[in-house]
Design a protein around this motif. Structure first.
Motif, mmCIF file in Angstrom:
data_model
loop_
_atom_site.group_PDB
_atom_site.id
_atom_site.type_symbol
_atom_site.label_atom_id
_atom_site.label_comp_id
_atom_site.label_asym_id
_atom_site.label_seq_id
_atom_site.Cartn_x
_atom_site.Cartn_y
_atom_site.Cartn_z
ATOM 1 N N THR A 214 29.232 51.134 47.282
ATOM 2 C CA THR A 214 29.369 50.000 46.445
ATOM 3 C C THR A 214 29.612 50.439 45.341
ATOM 4 O OG1 THR A 214 27.092 50.790 45.622
ATOM 5 C CG2 THR A 214 27.115 48.843 47.875
ATOM 6 N N ALA A 215 29.913 49.379 43.624
ATOM 7 C CA ALA A 215 30.683 50.030 42.902
ATOM 8 C C ALA A 215 30.345 48.980 41.796
ATOM 9 C CB ALA A 215 32.077 49.971 43.312
ATOM 10 N N VAL A 216 29.823 50.008 40.287
ATOM 11 C CA VAL A 216 29.580 49.107 39.510
ATOM 12 C C VAL A 216 31.361 48.620 39.114
ATOM 13 C CG1 VAL A 216 29.037 49.163 37.645
ATOM 14 C CG2 VAL A 216 26.859 50.060 39.005
ATOM 15 N N TYR A 217 31.404 47.264 38.605
ATOM 16 C CA TYR A 217 32.832 46.600 37.658
ATOM 17 C C TYR A 217 32.380 46.713 36.222
ATOM 18 C CZ TYR A 217 37.069 45.045 37.292
ATOM 19 O OH TYR A 217 38.848 44.877 36.885
ATOM 20 N N GLY A 218 32.916 47.406 35.426
ATOM 21 C CA GLY A 218 32.447 47.566 34.031
ATOM 22 C C GLY A 218 32.851 46.352 33.511
ATOM 23 N N ALA A 219 34.740 46.102 33.540
ATOM 24 C CA ALA A 219 34.991 45.580 32.382
ATOM 25 C C ALA A 219 34.299 44.014 32.961
ATOM 26 C CB ALA A 219 36.200 45.620 32.676
ATOM 27 N N PRO A 220 35.106 42.701 31.778
ATOM 28 C CA PRO A 220 34.699 41.296 32.416
ATOM 29 C C PRO A 220 35.388 41.285 33.350
ATOM 30 C CG PRO A 220 35.421 42.624 29.726
ATOM 31 C CD PRO A 220 35.757 43.088 30.579
ATOM 32 N N VAL A 221 34.877 40.385 34.115
ATOM 33 C CA VAL A 221 35.211 39.017 35.483
ATOM 34 C C VAL A 221 36.040 38.034 34.905
ATOM 35 C CG1 VAL A 221 34.404 40.620 36.419
ATOM 36 C CG2 VAL A 221 33.193 38.812 36.559
ATOM 37 N N LEU A 222 35.339 37.687 33.783
ATOM 38 C CA LEU A 222 35.853 35.418 34.079
ATOM 39 C C LEU A 222 37.359 35.631 32.831
ATOM 40 C CD1 LEU A 222 31.893 33.810 33.787
ATOM 41 C CD2 LEU A 222 33.564 34.987 35.815
ATOM 42 N N ASP A 223 37.418 36.737 32.249
ATOM 43 C CA ASP A 223 38.567 36.136 31.476
ATOM 44 C C ASP A 223 40.155 36.336 31.853
ATOM 45 O OD1 ASP A 223 36.729 36.071 29.670
ATOM 46 O OD2 ASP A 223 37.246 38.552 28.706
ATOM 47 N N ASP A 224 40.011 37.625 33.045
ATOM 48 C CA ASP A 224 41.007 37.281 33.835
ATOM 49 C C ASP A 224 40.522 37.127 35.814
ATOM 50 O OD1 ASP A 224 43.672 37.639 34.896
ATOM 51 O OD2 ASP A 224 44.536 39.320 33.294
ATOM 52 N N PRO A 225 40.444 36.377 35.550
ATOM 53 C CA PRO A 225 39.733 36.680 37.597
ATOM 54 C C PRO A 225 40.841 37.037 37.686
ATOM 55 C CG PRO A 225 39.202 34.443 36.492
ATOM 56 C CD PRO A 225 40.007 35.134 35.709
ATOM 57 N N ASP A 226 42.202 36.883 38.203
ATOM 58 C CA ASP A 226 42.879 37.471 39.108
ATOM 59 C C ASP A 226 42.930 38.601 38.439
ATOM 60 O OD1 ASP A 226 43.644 34.856 40.024
ATOM 61 O OD2 ASP A 226 45.392 34.464 38.031
ATOM 62 N N ALA A 227 43.385 38.666 37.845
ATOM 63 C CA ALA A 227 42.768 40.883 37.743
ATOM 64 C C ALA A 227 41.430 41.343 38.479
ATOM 65 C CB ALA A 227 43.284 41.254 35.858
ATOM 66 N N PHE A 228 41.091 41.033 38.094
ATOM 67 C CA PHE A 228 39.302 41.109 39.093
ATOM 68 C C PHE A 228 39.928 41.046 40.393
ATOM 69 C CE2 PHE A 228 35.791 39.896 41.036
ATOM 70 C CZ PHE A 228 34.977 41.655 40.975
ATOM 71 N N LEU A 229 40.383 40.030 40.901
ATOM 72 C CA LEU A 229 40.172 40.045 42.851
ATOM 73 C C LEU A 229 41.104 40.938 42.616
ATOM 74 C CD1 LEU A 229 40.360 36.251 42.463
ATOM 75 C CD2 LEU A 229 38.860 38.141 43.446
ATOM 76 N N THR A 230 42.687 41.504 41.957
ATOM 77 C CA THR A 230 43.505 42.170 42.791
ATOM 78 C C THR A 230 42.692 43.448 42.676
ATOM 79 O OG1 THR A 230 45.458 40.836 41.705
ATOM 80 C CG2 THR A 230 45.394 43.356 41.887
ATOM 81 N N GLU A 231 42.481 44.405 41.909
ATOM 82 C CA GLU A 231 40.958 45.670 41.593
ATOM 83 C C GLU A 231 40.239 45.071 42.426
ATOM 84 O OE1 GLU A 231 40.058 47.520 37.776
ATOM 85 O OE2 GLU A 231 41.440 46.041 37.016
#
Length: 291
Positions: free
Chosen positions: A235-252
């Motif tokens: 498991t991992a903590v994702y520290g950056a905002p996720v709702l500002d750019d959902p596509d970028a988060f989903l790529t990561e």
């Protein structure tokens, strides 16, 4: 890929009288919307983060908060991200987590790590010991919890802790016992303890190369300890905002999934209820497609 919601900040809304209702509503949204885990911090002072938070901001005691969450949720797992090893005697910690597991119907997770925030420790009179000793205490704590969750009610005689009995009644509802997740990415000690004792590790999603390296280190420790690497959840903590750019988060998230990460924890960067609703609407359905 599963998603966890890490509730780290009690400053929104600003009125302390609304903390409980906001926490409960956020938890209900997460619980009913497909988020798999709810975690809180084990701090007594808010972390000091320039431009983000100060020690004087609101902070709740973690296991009290988790007991409250157990009563307002039905599905999510509940745990600390992560319990500071210096804050509770390990025999009492095992009993606290057991109580949470019983009251939640078998949804408790023991998240644990070496405590670090010296301001709150000194401020509240918690012993501050050298880092090496903290890891020694962490290992003994893991051994004590495992013994208390076994059929062995006998004594424990360690370097730092001595228990005349390891009686734990009622036993946890989770079988064979609550899952143990160790937080941290230290290569020599933390990841070794993961290989030796844990069911899950918790890293920082600091980029695919760094995550891949940490997992390679964990694999090496597992080989040395005779442990099945694949039996440990990553498991991992994702520290950056996720709702500002959902596509970028989903790529990561997809990149993390390819490395073997099965759960990412995300934290509110706005009103927690708004954040939980946004995650449930925009991220949870698409994360399910990552496997």
């Amino acid at each position: 890929m599963k998603l966890g919601l890490h509730y780290w900040n009690y400053s929104t809304p600003a009125d302390p009288a609304r903390i409980a209702a906001t926490l409960a509503e956020t938890a209900r949204v997460a619980d009913q919307g497909g988020i798999s885990a709810l975690t809180v911090m084990d701090h007594y002072f808010q972390m000091e983060r320039p431009g983000m938070s100060t020690a004087e901001e609101p902070m709740l005691e973690g296991y009290t908060a988790l007991g409250y969450l157990a009563a307002v949720t039905e599905r999510v797992t509940l745990g600390m991200l992560v319990t500071g090893v210096m804050y509770r005697h390990p025999g009492l910690l095992a009993k606290i987590v057991t109580s949470l597991d019983v009251l939640s119907g078998g949804r408790a997770v023991l998240g644990v790590g070496a405590s670090w925030y010296e301001r709150e420790q000194r401020g509240l009179g918690v012993p501050v010991v050298p880092m090496g000793e903290r890891f020694e205490r962490l290992e003994e704590t893991l051994r004590i919890c495992l013994q208390m969750w076994s059929d062995d009610n006998g004594p424990f005689d360690g370097t730092h802790y001595q228990l005349a009995e390891t009686l734990c009644v009622p036993a946890p509802l989770t079988r064979p016992r609550p899952s143990i997740m160790i937080g941290g990415a230290g290569e020599k000690k933390t990841l070794l303890l993961v290989a030796r004792y844990a069911d899950a590790c918790n890293l920082f999603a600091s980029g695919p190369d760094e995550v891949a390296h940490k997992l390679d280190v964990l694999r090496g420790h597992c080989e040395a300890e005779g442990r099945d690497y694949d039996a440990i959840a990553k498991t991992a903590v994702y520290g950056a905002p996720v709702l500002d750019d959902p596509d970028a988060f989903l790529t990561e998230a997809a990149a993390c999934a390819r490395l073997g990460i099965s759960t990412l924890q995300v934290s509110p960067d706005r009103h927690p209820v708004e954040f939980a609703n946004g995650v449930v609407e925009h991220l949870v359905p698409r994360l399910a497609d990552l496997g």
